[in-house]
Design an enzyme around this catalytic site. Sequence first.
Site, PDB file in Angstrom:
ATOM      1  CB  CYS A 186      -0.900  -0.050   1.311  1.00 24.12           C
ATOM      2  SG  CYS A 186      -1.958  -1.315   1.241  1.00 24.12           S
ATOM      3  CB  CYS A 246      -0.049 -28.408   0.740  1.00 21.67           C
ATOM      4  SG  CYS A 246      -0.657 -26.838   1.814  1.00 21.67           S
ATOM      5  CB  CYS A 249      -4.031 -29.085   3.857  1.00 22.53           C
ATOM      6  SG  CYS A 249      -3.834 -28.405   1.882  1.00 22.53           S
TER       7      CYS A 249
END
Length: 344
Positions: A186, A246, A249
């Site tokens: 940002c 992964c 998971c």
Amino acid sequence: MEQLNDRYSRQTLFQHIGEERQKILMNSSAVVIGCGALGTVSSSYLTRAGIGQIRIIDRDFIEESNLQRQILFDENDISENLPKAIAAQRKLQKINTNIKIEGIVSDINYSNIDELTKDVDIIIDGTDNFETRFLINDYCVKNSVPWIYGACIGSRGLVMNIIPSETPCLRCVFETMPQIGSFPTCDTAGVIGPIAGIIASIQVTEAIKILTKDYVSVNKKLLEIDVWDTKFKQIDISELKEVNNCPTCKLHNYKFLEAEDGIMTTFLCGKSAVQVMSRNAGNIDLEQLEHRLVPITDVSRNAFMLKFKIKNHEFTVFPDGRAIITGTADSSTARNLYSKYLGM
Ligand SMILES: [Zn+2]
């Protein structure tokens, strides 16, 4: 049940909700982590939709540059030095007194995520950094809690549902944490308010679908939107769960939930500031600290924080042992300043 007939009437008339599902929403709980551009919008719609219990967790206070997109805050909140979580709680409770809203001024981390998100039905991402998102991801996959990732920068935003054991998780998609600096922030790219409003609105819509168990309608794809170019793209991620090994998971390695010792520092994007937290500090007595600092500098204090300035560094100290120190992006400088003036 007066509010069922009146307050939520437009929502219960909607064919996919109805009165039975409205009651489910009223008995549901949600945690919004991060109350900035996304969190102010999502907590607002969750409140108006009648989610029975909403907890808002944010570590920060409100600054002028937030007002352009963080729709719950105003200039008074800044002059009162209010933390975001407290200002949000006060405003939202005025909108809906039938639900429980809790604002918690805290930095969510591995040591408190269990306590802060216990027994919650869904978690909504309003954070601005991958470190916290991977922590939420680890926690949610481990405990089978659905959560909704959301992010925005410039005029572009991303949103994705993570329903453990049903959909790919955040690490399936992003695999490793992006190196700090490799992504626009940002600070470097700016952000316009409407993209945050759109992403947060989609997060709440998905939350309502998940909470009312309308799994057929739940979006299983990664949605990318560029509101300036008026582009909407649905990215199919269903295969990622199968092809990637992964760590979260598949291998159940929850490294973001693992403990570290000592002092923890976090660079705060957009602020040129570092947050320092000492695990050993415990609670800080702000009144006592004020007495110690008054001889050397001006101090302002309210129930939620204490502020003082030394040279070009502004310190904001919270009772939970955290301090945000501006004027540096360097963690060791910030640690030194912390121990020098807070004495821990
Ligand atoms: Zn995964």
